[in-house]
Design an enzyme around this catalytic site. Structure first.
Site: not given
Ligand code: G3P
Length: 217
Positions: A83
């Site tokens: 990633k």
């Molecule tokens: O892994 C990336 C993403 O899914 C993060 O989500 O909820 O931290 O915005 P969030």
């Protein structure tokens, strides 16, 4: 639509893998920090729980160091996807790794133009963050629709991996648009099971079965 789980919690991953609902795993530095485990160790553990891609994120900001980190990470297992962030250095890293046959997930995507760049750099996955768009008062799902249109216009093979999924409506909307993959926390994936009429129907069947006095076993 493929389901990835967005977590570094190996108990949750094992449970979902057993249910057949799991096509892969995504992690990020915040989730690794939350696990309290050593990065390389937890990724190795996760890779044993699923045959699907397991995204492990580089933390360097420059291309040369990203490549060195990716070397360490991709040696962990065959199903590691690297990633990288949506920066010029991240895209250079994406191009070099993709040319070498490694799956790359380009993350922190907030615009359709950024997604276009990731596809041109050979990304296997683009991760647009819908929830974080919603957080600032916009509809993150518009981004998914725009990326779908652009990728289809030019037949890009990059898979749209909807990230920052916070609730079942995100999953439903992403599926209606035709996103290839969504990644969500375990709790959100479990929420997809819930329906009050399922609960009510099951209670009714159980009560009626009880009245028969029978047993299947
Ligand atoms: O892994 C990336 C993403 O899914 C993060 O989500 O909820 O931290 O915005 P969030």
């Amino acid at each position: 639509m493929k389901f990835f789980v967005d977590t570094a919690d190996t108990n949750d991953i094992a449970e979902l893998a057993e249910s057949g609902l799991l096509d892969g795993v995504t992690t990020n530095p915040s989730l690794i920090a939350k696990s309290g485990k050593r990065f390389v160790d937890v990724v190795a553990e996760i890779c044993k729980l699923t045959h699907g891609p397991v995204s492990a994120e580089v933390v360097a900001m420059d291309h040369a160091t990203m490549m060195k980190e990716a070397e360490v990470l991709r040696k962990i297992a065959d199903n590691v996807a690297i990633k990288v962030p949506l920066t010029l250095d991240g895209l250079k890293t994406c191009k070099a790794l993709s040319d070498d046959g490694t799956l790359v997930n380009v993350t922190l995507c907030f615009s359709a133009n950024q997604a276009l760049l990731a596809a041109k750099a050979g990304a296997a996955f683009i991760s647009p963050f819908v929830g974080r768009w919603d957080d600032i008062g916009s509809d993150g799902m518009n981004l998914i629709a725009d990326i779908r249109t652009i990728y289809d216009n030019y037949a890009f093979g990059t898979e749209i991996l909807v990230a920052s999924v916070r609730h079942p409506i995100h999953v439903l909307e992403a599926a209606k648009i035709g996103a290839d993959v969504m990644t969500a926390p375990p709790a959100v994936i479990k929420m997809l099971l819930n329906h009050p009429l399922t609960d009510k129907g099951l209670a009714g069947f159980a009560a009626d079965w009880e009245k028969t006095g029978q047993s299947i076993l």
